[in-house]
Design a protein around this motif. Structure first.
Motif, PDB file in Angstrom:
ATOM      1  N   ARG A  17      23.140  13.360   1.865  1.00  0.00           N
ATOM      2  CA  ARG A  17      24.264  14.283   2.050  1.00  0.00           C
ATOM      3  C   ARG A  17      24.531  14.946   0.702  1.00  0.00           C
ATOM      4  NH1 ARG A  17      27.948  15.421   5.672  1.00  0.00           N
ATOM      5  NH2 ARG A  17      27.264  13.759   7.075  1.00  0.00           N
ATOM      6  N   ALA A  18      24.456  16.262   0.703  1.00  0.00           N
ATOM      7  CA  ALA A  18      24.603  17.034  -0.542  1.00  0.00           C
ATOM      8  C   ALA A  18      23.613  16.552  -1.594  1.00  0.00           C
ATOM      9  CB  ALA A  18      26.032  16.951  -1.066  1.00  0.00           C
ATOM     10  N   GLY A  19      22.426  16.156  -1.174  1.00  0.00           N
ATOM     11  CA  GLY A  19      21.379  15.743  -2.099  1.00  0.00           C
ATOM     12  C   GLY A  19      21.396  14.288  -2.487  1.00  0.00           C
ATOM     13  N   GLU A  20      22.514  13.591  -2.239  1.00  0.00           N
ATOM     14  CA  GLU A  20      22.620  12.182  -2.591  1.00  0.00           C
ATOM     15  C   GLU A  20      22.105  11.310  -1.440  1.00  0.00           C
ATOM     16  OE1 GLU A  20      23.530  10.883  -5.562  1.00  0.00           O
ATOM     17  OE2 GLU A  20      23.587  12.974  -6.241  1.00  0.00           O
ATOM     18  N   VAL A  21      21.258  10.368  -1.775  1.00  0.00           N
ATOM     19  CA  VAL A  21      20.646   9.519  -0.754  1.00  0.00           C
ATOM     20  C   VAL A  21      21.701   8.642  -0.089  1.00  0.00           C
ATOM     21  CG1 VAL A  21      18.985   7.668  -0.332  1.00  0.00           C
ATOM     22  CG2 VAL A  21      18.420   9.510  -1.923  1.00  0.00           C
ATOM     23  N   THR A  22      21.726   8.683   1.244  1.00  0.00           N
ATOM     24  CA  THR A  22      22.676   7.862   1.997  1.00  0.00           C
ATOM     25  C   THR A  22      21.978   6.843   2.886  1.00  0.00           C
ATOM     26  OG1 THR A  22      22.710   9.561   3.732  1.00  0.00           O
ATOM     27  CG2 THR A  22      24.429   9.679   2.042  1.00  0.00           C
ATOM     28  N   GLY A  23      20.656   6.952   2.987  1.00  0.00           N
ATOM     29  CA  GLY A  23      19.913   6.003   3.802  1.00  0.00           C
ATOM     30  C   GLY A  23      18.418   6.231   3.671  1.00  0.00           C
ATOM     31  N   LEU A  24      17.658   5.213   3.976  1.00  0.00           N
ATOM     32  CA  LEU A  24      16.197   5.264   3.895  1.00  0.00           C
ATOM     33  C   LEU A  24      15.619   4.560   5.103  1.00  0.00           C
ATOM     34  CD1 LEU A  24      16.129   4.003   0.215  1.00  0.00           C
ATOM     35  CD2 LEU A  24      15.519   6.336   0.860  1.00  0.00           C
ATOM     36  N   ALA A  25      14.531   5.080   5.623  1.00  0.00           N
ATOM     37  CA  ALA A  25      13.883   4.429   6.765  1.00  0.00           C
ATOM     38  C   ALA A  25      12.378   4.446   6.561  1.00  0.00           C
ATOM     39  CB  ALA A  25      14.244   5.137   8.068  1.00  0.00           C
ATOM     40  N   TYR A  26      11.741   3.357   6.899  1.00  0.00           N
ATOM     41  CA  TYR A  26      10.288   3.277   6.778  1.00  0.00           C
ATOM     42  C   TYR A  26       9.742   2.256   7.758  1.00  0.00           C
ATOM     43  CZ  TYR A  26      12.096  -0.058   3.281  1.00  0.00           C
ATOM     44  OH  TYR A  26      12.830  -1.015   2.621  1.00  0.00           O
ATOM     45  N   GLU A  27       8.449   2.354   7.961  1.00  0.00           N
ATOM     46  CA  GLU A  27       7.763   1.513   8.938  1.00  0.00           C
ATOM     47  C   GLU A  27       6.839   0.528   8.234  1.00  0.00           C
ATOM     48  OE1 GLU A  27       4.082   2.110  12.051  1.00  0.00           O
ATOM     49  OE2 GLU A  27       5.529   3.751  11.843  1.00  0.00           O
ATOM     50  N   LEU A  28       6.882  -0.715   8.676  1.00  0.00           N
ATOM     51  CA  LEU A  28       5.941  -1.734   8.219  1.00  0.00           C
ATOM     52  C   LEU A  28       5.342  -2.409   9.449  1.00  0.00           C
ATOM     53  CD1 LEU A  28       7.820  -3.473   5.247  1.00  0.00           C
ATOM     54  CD2 LEU A  28       6.035  -1.732   5.112  1.00  0.00           C
ATOM     55  N   THR A  29       4.202  -3.027   9.266  1.00  0.00           N
ATOM     56  CA  THR A  29       3.518  -3.680  10.373  1.00  0.00           C
ATOM     57  C   THR A  29       3.383  -5.180  10.123  1.00  0.00           C
ATOM     58  OG1 THR A  29       2.244  -1.693  10.871  1.00  0.00           O
ATOM     59  CG2 THR A  29       1.396  -3.756  11.750  1.00  0.00           C
ATOM     60  N   GLY A  30       3.791  -5.968  11.112  1.00  0.00           N
ATOM     61  CA  GLY A  30       3.586  -7.411  11.082  1.00  0.00           C
ATOM     62  C   GLY A  30       2.628  -7.784  12.194  1.00  0.00           C
ATOM     63  N   TYR A  31       2.255  -9.047  12.246  1.00  0.00           N
ATOM     64  CA  TYR A  31       1.294  -9.488  13.262  1.00  0.00           C
ATOM     65  C   TYR A  31       1.832 -10.704  13.995  1.00  0.00           C
ATOM     66  CZ  TYR A  31      -1.809  -6.095  11.262  1.00  0.00           C
ATOM     67  OH  TYR A  31      -2.347  -4.904  10.835  1.00  0.00           O
ATOM     68  N   GLY A  32       2.043 -10.521  15.294  1.00  0.00           N
ATOM     69  CA  GLY A  32       2.589 -11.577  16.128  1.00  0.00           C
ATOM     70  C   GLY A  32       1.521 -12.351  16.853  1.00  0.00           C
ATOM     71  N   TYR A  33       1.865 -12.834  18.037  1.00  0.00           N
ATOM     72  CA  TYR A  33       0.948 -13.665  18.822  1.00  0.00           C
ATOM     73  C   TYR A  33      -0.231 -12.861  19.354  1.00  0.00           C
ATOM     74  CZ  TYR A  33      -0.663 -16.850  22.476  1.00  0.00           C
ATOM     75  OH  TYR A  33      -1.429 -17.654  23.265  1.00  0.00           O
ATOM     76  N   SER A  34       0.024 -11.594  19.742  1.00  0.00           N
ATOM     77  CA  SER A  34      -1.021 -10.801  20.394  1.00  0.00           C
ATOM     78  C   SER A  34      -1.525  -9.627  19.574  1.00  0.00           C
ATOM     79  CB  SER A  34      -0.496 -10.273  21.745  1.00  0.00           C
ATOM     80  OG  SER A  34      -0.141 -11.335  22.601  1.00  0.00           O
ATOM     81  N   GLY A  50       0.829  -1.200   0.000  1.00  0.00           N
ATOM     82  CA  GLY A  50       0.000   0.000   0.000  1.00  0.00           C
ATOM     83  C   GLY A  50       0.865   1.251   0.000  1.00  0.00           C
ATOM     84  N   ARG A  51       0.402   2.305   0.674  1.00  0.00           N
ATOM     85  CA  ARG A  51       1.163   3.551   0.736  1.00  0.00           C
ATOM     86  C   ARG A  51       2.152   3.495   1.901  1.00  0.00           C
ATOM     87  NH1 ARG A  51      -0.452   7.757  -2.219  1.00  0.00           N
ATOM     88  NH2 ARG A  51       0.286   9.310  -0.714  1.00  0.00           N
ATOM     89  N   VAL A  52       3.397   3.794   1.596  1.00  0.00           N
ATOM     90  CA  VAL A  52       4.459   3.733   2.598  1.00  0.00           C
ATOM     91  C   VAL A  52       5.207   5.057   2.608  1.00  0.00           C
ATOM     92  CG1 VAL A  52       6.545   2.533   3.351  1.00  0.00           C
ATOM     93  CG2 VAL A  52       4.708   1.247   2.239  1.00  0.00           C
ATOM     94  N   ARG A  53       5.333   5.657   3.802  1.00  0.00           N
ATOM     95  CA  ARG A  53       6.111   6.890   3.972  1.00  0.00           C
ATOM     96  C   ARG A  53       7.576   6.518   4.203  1.00  0.00           C
ATOM     97  NH1 ARG A  53       3.593  11.618   5.760  1.00  0.00           N
ATOM     98  NH2 ARG A  53       5.278  11.968   7.254  1.00  0.00           N
ATOM     99  N   VAL A  54       8.434   7.028   3.355  1.00  0.00           N
ATOM    100  CA  VAL A  54       9.858   6.720   3.444  1.00  0.00           C
ATOM    101  C   VAL A  54      10.626   7.979   3.837  1.00  0.00           C
ATOM    102  CG1 VAL A  54      11.880   5.848   2.226  1.00  0.00           C
ATOM    103  CG2 VAL A  54       9.608   4.945   1.667  1.00  0.00           C
ATOM    104  N   HIS A  55      11.373   7.892   4.916  1.00  0.00           N
ATOM    105  CA  HIS A  55      12.205   8.999   5.365  1.00  0.00           C
ATOM    106  C   HIS A  55      13.567   8.885   4.680  1.00  0.00           C
ATOM    107  CE1 HIS A  55       9.363  10.158   8.532  1.00  0.00           C
ATOM    108  NE2 HIS A  55       9.134   8.869   8.630  1.00  0.00           N
ATOM    109  N   VAL A  56      13.980   9.957   4.050  1.00  0.00           N
ATOM    110  CA  VAL A  56      15.198   9.944   3.239  1.00  0.00           C
ATOM    111  C   VAL A  56      16.318  10.679   3.962  1.00  0.00           C
ATOM    112  CG1 VAL A  56      16.226  10.553   1.022  1.00  0.00           C
ATOM    113  CG2 VAL A  56      13.792   9.899   1.144  1.00  0.00           C
ATOM    114  N   ALA A  57      17.443   9.998   4.138  1.00  0.00           N
ATOM    115  CA  ALA A  57      18.661  10.624   4.642  1.00  0.00           C
ATOM    116  C   ALA A  57      19.558  10.911   3.445  1.00  0.00           C
ATOM    117  CB  ALA A  57      19.370   9.697   5.635  1.00  0.00           C
TER     118      ALA A  57
END
Length: 220
Positions: A98-115, A89-96
Motif C-alpha cells: 500500500r503506497a509502496g510499503e509492503v503489507t504482505g507476502l505470498a509464496y508457494e513451497l512444495t512438501g511431500y506427503g503420503y502420495s 532454490g528460486r522462489v517467486r514471491v508475490h508482494v502486496a
C-alpha cells in the motif's frame, strides 16, 4: 521350352516390392511423424493462451484467499520478487503493498506427503505472522489426507495468526511428534508434511526478511 505369355498381367512382386522398401517405409514414417508434430504444435498454439488465462485466474483467486484485498492497492500477481535461497532454490514471491510499503507476502513451497507432492501457498504479514495458508494441489488419499483442503475441513485455517515464535520452533510439529498441530486419524504423514512445509516457509522469510520487506520502487 515354354515361353511367357506376353498378354499375361505383370507379376505383383515388382509392384509390391517398393511398398516394403526400407527407404519408402522410412519416408512414410517420417511423413506421419511430421504431420503429428504439426498437429501438436497447432493444438499447443491454440490452447496456450486459454491455459495461461486460466492459470492466472486460479492464481488470483488463491492469492485473494490469503492476501485480503484491503491490505494492498497494488496487483500482487504482477509485483513479484525472485528469491535465490540456498535451501529452497528460486522462489517467486508475490508482494502486496500500500503506497509502496509492503503489507504482505505470498509464496508457494512444495512438501511431500503420503502420495506425492503437496503444493502449499502461504502468506505472511511484515512481522512474520501468517495471514493464510492454502493447499493448491495434492494427490493424498480421498477421505483421509484430503482434509488439508479448505473445502474438506477447516484444519488449514488453523495456521492463520501463527508465527515462528507461536508456537515456537519445537511446537511446529503434529501432536504425535510433540508439536501442537492436530493430525488426522489414519493419516499422520499428510498433515506432518504440511506443517513442515509451512515451517520451512517461515524460515525462508526470516532468512530474507530485509530483502522481502524493502519498499516497492515508485512508479512513474
Amino acid at each position: 521350352m515354354s515361353q511367357a505369355d506376353p498378354a499375361a498381367p505383370p507379376s505383383k512382386a515388382g509392384t509390391s516390392g517398393w511398398k516394403t522398401s526400407p527407404v519408402v517405409l522410412g519416408l512414410m514414417l517420417g511423413f506421419f511423424s511430421l504431420f503429428s508434430a504439426l498437429l501438436l504444435a497447432f493444438a499447443n498454439d491454440v490452447t496456450r493462451a486459454p491455459i495461461a488465462a486460466r492459470a492466472a485466474e486460479d492464481l488470483l483467486a488463491s492469492l485473494a484467499q490469503v492476501l485480503p484485498g484491503e491490505l494492498h492497492d497494488n496487483d500482487p500477481t504482477a509485483d513479484i520478487r525472485l528469491l535465490s535461497d540456498a535451501e529452497e532454490g528460486r522462489v517467486r514471491v508475490h508482494v502486496a503493498a500500500r503506497a509502496g510499503e509492503v503489507t504482505g507476502l505470498a509464496y508457494e513451497l512444495t512438501g511431500y506427503g503420503y502420495s506425492g507432492a503437496i503444493r502449499v501457498l502461504m502468506a505472511l504479514a511484515p512481522d512474520g505472522t501468517i495471514l493464510g495458508v492454502r493447499v493448491l494441489s495434492h494427490t493424498e488419499t480421498p477421505g483421509l489426507g484430503d482434509k488439508i483442503e479448505i473445502g474438506k475441513s477447516d484444519w488449514i485455517a488453523g495456521f492463520s495468526g501463527r508465527s515462528l515464535a507461536d508456537p515456537g520452533p519445537d511446537g511446529w510439529k503434529v501432536r504425535r511428534d510433540g508439536g501442537v498441530f492436530d493430525q488426522f486419524s489414519g493419516a499422520t504423514i499428510t498433515p506432518r508434511a504440511v506443517v513442515a512445509t509451512i515451517r520451512r516457509g517461515l524460515d525462508l522469510f526470516e532468512r530474507h526478511r530485509a530483502e522481502l520487506l524493502a519498499p516497492l520502487p515508485a512508479r512513474s
